[in-house]
Design a protein around this motif. Structure first.
Motif, short mmCIF file in Angstrom:
data_model
loop_
_atom_site.label_atom_id
_atom_site.label_comp_id
_atom_site.label_asym_id
_atom_site.label_seq_id
_atom_site.Cartn_x
_atom_site.Cartn_y
_atom_site.Cartn_z
N VAL A 124 0.83 -1.21 0.00
CA VAL A 124 0.00 0.00 0.00
C VAL A 124 0.87 1.26 0.00
O VAL A 124 1.86 1.34 0.71
N ASP A 125 0.46 2.25 -0.83
CA ASP A 125 1.13 3.54 -0.82
C ASP A 125 0.62 4.34 0.37
O ASP A 125 -0.51 4.80 0.39
N SER A 126 1.45 4.46 1.39
CA SER A 126 1.10 5.23 2.58
C SER A 126 2.33 5.99 3.04
O SER A 126 3.45 5.71 2.61
N ILE A 127 2.11 6.95 3.91
CA ILE A 127 3.22 7.73 4.45
C ILE A 127 4.21 6.81 5.17
O ILE A 127 5.42 6.92 5.01
N GLU A 128 3.67 5.85 5.94
CA GLU A 128 4.53 4.92 6.68
C GLU A 128 5.39 4.09 5.73
O GLU A 128 6.57 3.89 5.98
N ASN A 129 4.80 3.61 4.64
CA ASN A 129 5.55 2.80 3.69
C ASN A 129 6.56 3.63 2.90
O ASN A 129 7.64 3.14 2.58
N LYS A 132 9.40 3.90 5.25
CA LYS A 132 10.15 2.64 5.27
C LYS A 132 11.05 2.52 4.04
O LYS A 132 12.21 2.11 4.13
N ALA A 133 10.50 2.89 2.88
CA ALA A 133 11.29 2.84 1.64
C ALA A 133 12.45 3.83 1.71
O ALA A 133 13.57 3.51 1.29
N ALA A 134 12.19 5.01 2.27
CA ALA A 134 13.24 6.02 2.41
C ALA A 134 14.34 5.54 3.35
O ALA A 134 15.53 5.68 3.05
N TYR A 135 13.95 4.95 4.48
CA TYR A 135 14.95 4.42 5.43
C TYR A 135 15.77 3.31 4.78
O TYR A 135 16.98 3.21 4.98
N LEU A 151 10.80 9.83 -4.11
CA LEU A 151 9.55 9.43 -3.46
C LEU A 151 8.40 10.38 -3.78
O LEU A 151 7.24 10.01 -3.70
N LEU A 152 8.74 11.61 -4.16
CA LEU A 152 7.71 12.56 -4.57
C LEU A 152 7.27 12.31 -6.01
O LEU A 152 6.21 12.76 -6.42
N ASP A 153 8.09 11.58 -6.76
CA ASP A 153 7.78 11.26 -8.15
C ASP A 153 6.67 10.21 -8.21
O ASP A 153 6.81 9.11 -7.70
#
Length: 159
Positions: A124-129, A132-135, A151-153
């Motif tokens: 799911v595309d969520s702020i939390e995910n 996680k992807a950024a980390y 991530l903004l793309d």
């Protein structure tokens, strides 16, 4: 020489040259290896100098090859690569040169694909995910500003 006797200079140099011929090494790695072998400490600087003169040790070449391998094979970002080179006492100008040799198109394309793959795995595309992807990308050594741009793309989420 498992009998505990010290290697003479010629034997120590040949062993060191063989070690360097197998794979690119840096000076700090060679020093560690010399310490681990049964070699008279008074030979260390002479062996290293001769290895440099003979072309077996080259910090610039090491930095370029290390950087290329860690990016292309391991998928590391510039921050993690630079940290690895600093840990090996590679001079900063060689680190900067090696990092500049990474093709930015390849670099951003790899980061984009890494983030896409991680987001697909998370579902799911969520702020939390996204966090996680950024980390995850940051742990691989990619720059946070570049990660944020990717991530903004919206294409990241076109799975």
């Amino acid at each position: 020489m498992s009998d505990g006797s010290l290697l003479d200079f010629g034997q120590a140099y040949r062993k060191a040259a063989d070690y360097c011929a197998f794979q690119d090494r840096c000076i700090s790695e060679m020093k560690l290896k010399l310490r681990s072998w049964n070699i008279d400490k008074s030979y260390f600087s002479k062996i290293i100098s001769k290895l440099i003169d003979e072309g077996f040790l080259d910090e610039k070449r090491f930095a370029l090859n290390y950087t290329s391998g860690k990016f292309r094979i391991k998928g590391w970002g510039k921050l993690k690569i630079a940290a690895g080179l600093r840990a090996r006492s590679i001079p900063n100008p060689f680190i900067q040169l090696a990092l500049a040799n990474i093709d930015m198109d390849d670099y951003t394309l790899f980061l984009s694909s890494l983030l896409k793959k991680k987001m697909k795995q998370l579902g799911v595309d969520s702020i939390e995910n996204r966090q996680k992807a950024a980390y995850f990308a940051a742990s691989r050594g990619f720059e946070t500003g570049l990660i944020a741009l990717h991530l903004l793309d919206s294409e990241i989420f076109d799975w």
